[in-house]
Design an enzyme around this catalytic site. Structure first.
Site, PDB file in Angstrom:
ATOM      1  N   HIS A  61      17.976  24.406  63.861  1.00 17.74           N
ATOM      2  CA  HIS A  61      18.036  23.588  65.071  1.00 17.74           C
ATOM      3  C   HIS A  61      19.463  23.138  65.362  1.00 17.74           C
ATOM      4  O   HIS A  61      19.823  21.974  65.183  1.00 17.74           O
ATOM      5  CB  HIS A  61      17.102  22.383  64.934  1.00 17.74           C
ATOM      6  CG  HIS A  61      15.657  22.744  65.085  1.00 17.74           C
ATOM      7  ND1 HIS A  61      14.626  21.997  64.557  1.00 17.74           N
ATOM      8  CD2 HIS A  61      15.071  23.790  65.722  1.00 17.74           C
ATOM      9  CE1 HIS A  61      13.474  22.568  64.868  1.00 17.74           C
ATOM     10  NE2 HIS A  61      13.717  23.664  65.557  1.00 17.74           N
ATOM     11  N   HIS A 144       6.686  19.670  65.903  1.00 17.88           N
ATOM     12  CA  HIS A 144       7.800  20.259  65.161  1.00 17.88           C
ATOM     13  C   HIS A 144       7.345  21.574  64.549  1.00 17.88           C
ATOM     14  O   HIS A 144       6.223  21.681  64.046  1.00 17.88           O
ATOM     15  CB  HIS A 144       8.289  19.293  64.076  1.00 17.88           C
ATOM     16  CG  HIS A 144       9.597  19.716  63.467  1.00 17.88           C
ATOM     17  ND1 HIS A 144       9.677  20.679  62.486  1.00 17.88           N
ATOM     18  CD2 HIS A 144      10.876  19.338  63.726  1.00 17.88           C
ATOM     19  CE1 HIS A 144      10.944  20.853  62.152  1.00 17.88           C
ATOM     20  NE2 HIS A 144      11.696  20.044  62.894  1.00 17.88           N
ATOM     21  N   GLU A 146       8.069  23.106  61.851  1.00 20.69           N
ATOM     22  CA  GLU A 146       7.686  23.082  60.434  1.00 20.69           C
ATOM     23  C   GLU A 146       6.257  22.554  60.272  1.00 20.69           C
ATOM     24  O   GLU A 146       5.478  23.080  59.473  1.00 20.69           O
ATOM     25  CB  GLU A 146       8.666  22.216  59.644  1.00 20.69           C
ATOM     26  CG  GLU A 146       8.370  22.245  58.155  1.00 20.69           C
ATOM     27  CD  GLU A 146       9.233  21.267  57.370  1.00 20.69           C
ATOM     28  OE1 GLU A 146      10.433  21.120  57.691  1.00 20.69           O
ATOM     29  OE2 GLU A 146       8.701  20.643  56.442  1.00 20.69           O
ATOM     30  N   CYS A 214      13.295  17.087  51.394  1.00 16.97           N
ATOM     31  CA  CYS A 214      14.118  17.942  50.532  1.00 16.97           C
ATOM     32  C   CYS A 214      15.383  17.231  50.054  1.00 16.97           C
ATOM     33  O   CYS A 214      15.781  16.195  50.596  1.00 16.97           O
ATOM     34  CB  CYS A 214      14.465  19.227  51.263  1.00 16.97           C
ATOM     35  SG  CYS A 214      15.773  18.994  52.465  1.00 16.97           S
ATOM     36  N   SER A 242      17.116  18.568  66.163  1.00 22.37           N
ATOM     37  CA  SER A 242      17.260  18.611  64.701  1.00 22.37           C
ATOM     38  C   SER A 242      16.698  17.318  64.122  1.00 22.37           C
ATOM     39  O   SER A 242      17.294  16.239  64.265  1.00 22.37           O
ATOM     40  CB  SER A 242      18.739  18.759  64.330  1.00 22.37           C
ATOM     41  OG  SER A 242      18.940  18.372  62.984  1.00 22.37           O
ATOM     42  N   SER A 243      15.539  17.434  63.473  1.00 18.87           N
ATOM     43  CA  SER A 243      14.858  16.235  62.959  1.00 18.87           C
ATOM     44  C   SER A 243      15.763  15.470  62.005  1.00 18.87           C
ATOM     45  O   SER A 243      15.917  14.251  62.099  1.00 18.87           O
ATOM     46  CB  SER A 243      13.567  16.662  62.259  1.00 18.87           C
ATOM     47  OG  SER A 243      12.985  15.581  61.579  1.00 18.87           O
ATOM     48  N   ASN A 244      16.401  16.184  61.061  1.00 19.61           N
ATOM     49  CA  ASN A 244      17.184  15.452  60.058  1.00 19.61           C
ATOM     50  C   ASN A 244      18.404  14.777  60.677  1.00 19.61           C
ATOM     51  O   ASN A 244      18.822  13.718  60.223  1.00 19.61           O
ATOM     52  CB  ASN A 244      17.529  16.371  58.878  1.00 19.61           C
ATOM     53  CG  ASN A 244      18.700  17.267  59.152  1.00 19.61           C
ATOM     54  OD1 ASN A 244      19.831  16.897  58.941  1.00 19.61           O
ATOM     55  ND2 ASN A 244      18.431  18.475  59.674  1.00 19.61           N
ATOM     56  N   SER A 287      22.040  21.323  59.743  1.00 22.44           N
ATOM     57  CA  SER A 287      22.201  22.612  60.440  1.00 22.44           C
ATOM     58  C   SER A 287      23.524  22.684  61.202  1.00 22.44           C
ATOM     59  O   SER A 287      23.666  23.493  62.122  1.00 22.44           O
ATOM     60  CB  SER A 287      21.024  22.815  61.396  1.00 22.44           C
ATOM     61  OG  SER A 287      20.781  21.635  62.146  1.00 22.44           O
TER      62      SER A 287
END
Ligand code: SF4
Length: 339
Positions: A61, A144, A146, A214, A242-244, A287
């Protein structure tokens, strides 16, 4: 959006206020092992098979990564029916459901699976809990990729929980046979809150065998916490999907930053964000290529801020091997080239 000039011009003469300025740079930041592997997978697929190589969804992402790979011949599609029969398609780092694998096989597509091994681990956990007849509560964000991929492993057993507010509406077959899993890129603290709320309703709740969030997500959240408490401004480089990266803004604010913004690159920085700001902290999502962070630092330098000081809070050395199906074809191609 107001852009800033990137003309470096004459070095600025610092006022006393400016001499108090500091820029802290989170470490670790940027690419994780799963993103690195996914991006290299597309690059090597282009080298091995030639363009075009199709990629289902954004490989990671980040819009700059997607653009760079598009320029080299990757074709990004939303669904497999956009891929011509017989072509090669790469599955993104976020993972796909078994149905997508089945659809690709039915259409005769050659597939390269760049799913991050840490997402695959969550898929395995889902399959195992479902095989043991548990109801599975998947903590994550609706829509999402994932979450869609993981849910597809056991759609009849998995239900999505987006936060503590969802917990009262959970319906399960047996309150003593409930397990939870999570998306890999959530806020650690928020997820713990959700798990605790679930455990109040289901005291025999079964935990995953190891953290689903993670190592890279956890390390980047810890790193941004360390530099946010005294920061007037925290800049997170990363794309909006981008979730993170989005979580890093939230974590920075919770850790005490006076303000925090996400930007795709330096061109999205706003002049007014720097007004009265002495202490700036910078980080990037998992990312994000490092040159985009360097662009932000260069812009801060142009505005009279000193060189960034890295604050290291964890070391990372994890590397994932490329997908085996790609490695096999690379070996075959190398042998053919040697004649
Ligand atoms: S953020 Fe974590 S789960 Fe996602 S690709 Fe990176 S290492 Fe894998």
């Amino acid at each position: 959006m107001a852009g800033m000039s990137t003309d470096l011009g004459t070095p600025p003469v610092l006022s006393p206020d400016e001499a108090e300025r500091a820029v802290l740079l989170a470490a670790p930041r940027g690419y994780c092992a799963g993103v690195d592997r996914a991006v290299i997978t597309v690059e090597k697929a282009l080298e091995t098979y030639g363009a075009p190589v199709y990629v289902r969804k954004q490989i990671v992402h980040n819009k700059h990564v997607v653009q760079t790979l598009s320029d080299r011949g990757a074709v990004f599609v939303e669904e497999l029916d956009e891929v011509p029969a017989g072509q090669t398609v790469v599955f993104s780092a976020h993972g796909v459901s078994p149905q997508v694998h089945a659809d690709a096989a039915e259409r005769g597509l050659k597939t390269i699976d760049a799913t991050c091994p840490l997402v695959t681990k969550v898929h395995h956990e889902a399959k195992r809990f479902a095989a043991d007849d548990y109801d599975i509560l998947l903590i994550g964000h609706e829509g999402h990729e994932e979450v869609e991929g993981t849910s597809g492993e056991a759609p009849e057993r998995i239900q999505l929980v987006q936060g503590p507010d969802d917990v009262e509406n959970i319906v399960v077959r047996d309150p003593d046979k409930v397990a939870w899993l999570s998306q890999t890129t959530l806020s650690v603290d928020e997820t713990l809150e959700t798990v605790e709320a679930i455990r109040v309703r289901f005291p025999n709740l079964l935990d995953p065998p190891s953290d689903d969030i993670c190592y890279a997500t956890q390390n980047r959240q810890l790193a941004v916490k360390e530099i946010s408490a005294d920061a007037d401004l925290v800049i997170v480089v990363g794309s909006g999907n981008s979730s993170n990266s989005v979580r890093l803004v939230e974590v920075a604010l919770e850790a005490g930053a006076k303000a925090s913004y996400r930007v795709d690159d330096a061109s999205e920085m706003r002049e007014e964000w720097l007004e009265g700001v002495d202490r700036v902290a910078v980080t990037s999502g998992a990312s994000v290529p490092e040159d985009l962070v360097e662009g932000v630092l260069a812009l801060l330098a142009e505005r009279g801020y000193p060189d960034a000081r890295a604050v290291q809070s964890a070391e990372e050395s994890l590397i994932f091997a490329l997908p085996p199906e790609l490695r096999r074809d690379m070996r075959t191609a190398a042998a053919a080239a040697q004649g």
